[in-house]
Enzyme design. Sequence first.
Site, PDB file in Angstrom:
ATOM      1  N   GLN A 277       0.271   1.275   2.435  1.00 56.94           N
ATOM      2  CA  GLN A 277      -0.095   1.317   1.019  1.00 56.94           C
ATOM      3  C   GLN A 277       0.367   2.632   0.390  1.00 56.94           C
ATOM      4  OE1 GLN A 277      -4.085   2.031  -0.776  1.00 56.94           O
ATOM      5  NE2 GLN A 277      -3.915  -0.077  -1.518  1.00 56.94           N
TER       6      GLN A 277
ATOM      7  N   CYS B  70      -7.573   2.500  -7.053  1.00 55.07           N
ATOM      8  CA  CYS B  70      -8.413   3.652  -6.706  1.00 55.07           C
ATOM      9  C   CYS B  70      -8.973   4.295  -7.977  1.00 55.07           C
ATOM     10  CB  CYS B  70      -7.614   4.680  -5.915  1.00 55.07           C
ATOM     11  SG  CYS B  70      -8.600   6.140  -5.451  1.00 55.07           S
TER      12      CYS B  70
ATOM     13  N   ARG C  26     -15.599  -1.994   2.433  1.00 53.24           N
ATOM     14  CA  ARG C  26     -16.802  -1.285   2.891  1.00 53.24           C
ATOM     15  C   ARG C  26     -17.645  -2.132   3.847  1.00 53.24           C
ATOM     16  NH1 ARG C  26     -19.836   0.018  -2.282  1.00 53.24           N
ATOM     17  NH2 ARG C  26     -18.757  -1.861  -3.017  1.00 53.24           N
TER      18      ARG C  26
END
Length: 332
Positions: free
Chosen positions: A79, A109, A239
């Site tokens: 990435q 982000c 997460r």
Amino acid sequence: MNEQNLYHSVQIGPVTVPGNVFLAPLAGYTDIPFRTLCIEHGADFSYTEMVSAEGLAREGEKTLCLMDRAPNEKQYAIQLFMGSTDSLKEALDQLEPYHCDVIDINCGCPVPKVTKTGAGSAMMKNPSLITEVVRIITDTTDIPVSVKFRTGWDENSENFLTFAQAALDGGASMLTLHARTRSKGYAPFADWSKLTELKQFCIDHHYQVPVFGSGDLFRAEDAKRMLAQTGIDGVMFARGAIGNPFIFSQAKAILKDEEVPQTTIAMRHEAILRHLDLMIEAFGEKTACTLMRKHTCSYLKGVPNTSSIKQAVVQATKAEHYHVALRGLVDL
């Protein structure tokens, strides 16, 4: 989508991935040890931490290390993030020896130190830039490009369909939507209806590219719920995989209507020590013991009567400290 077909292979340009349960890129987490462990527990595909195109062009040693492939990664994506195309061609030259299967562009982000450079989710304010970025990559390499983005910069500028079109105009082979705006950060709740909109947009405009979803995937059963509700092609655990690499095998079992393996204390114990060994191999004992503190606390989250173990772990500086601290798990 037929529930019987919720688990299936995915075509990203010329690349065939055997399943559709992916590990998302996570800054500070998806290093080689973590990716190795997630693949061992069933992740079908994985992404590196985000790599600065500018740092790559400068041949920074720390940046280059981020792109290494894990020994068990048959396929993986690197990435990249950037706020302009200035260093992109030089970055691609540095990326070439790594032979990654997919190049992913981070447009999601929300961290200010990233967005202030025009990178991450700030790219959503400039859709023409993603067209240019993807086009440069597809013109320069044979590696398919995926783009990971949010629903918009904030609630007043939700432009994810326009942005998706811009990425597809450049030649993107895959789209991943984190179903929150940048301003929402990671706050509850992700709006999965946007995933449905994006998939339907691609169908209506005859784009045969996989659409993946991210956001609020914290339990294995969430994968089935997201796929069934939205009609998208695959999921990315982010997460939800921290401290819980078992989520991949469990999600796949649910999608295939098989018996779901349960996570035992013994499995957590074994995974922590395996993770620690991998970290030591990658970073050396001192650094590994520091980095493993956050991981170990995540593995033990929700496990009763482990506060003393966590307290011991956050002070651990040697592998033997971990082994001693974790003996208490055996008695739980």
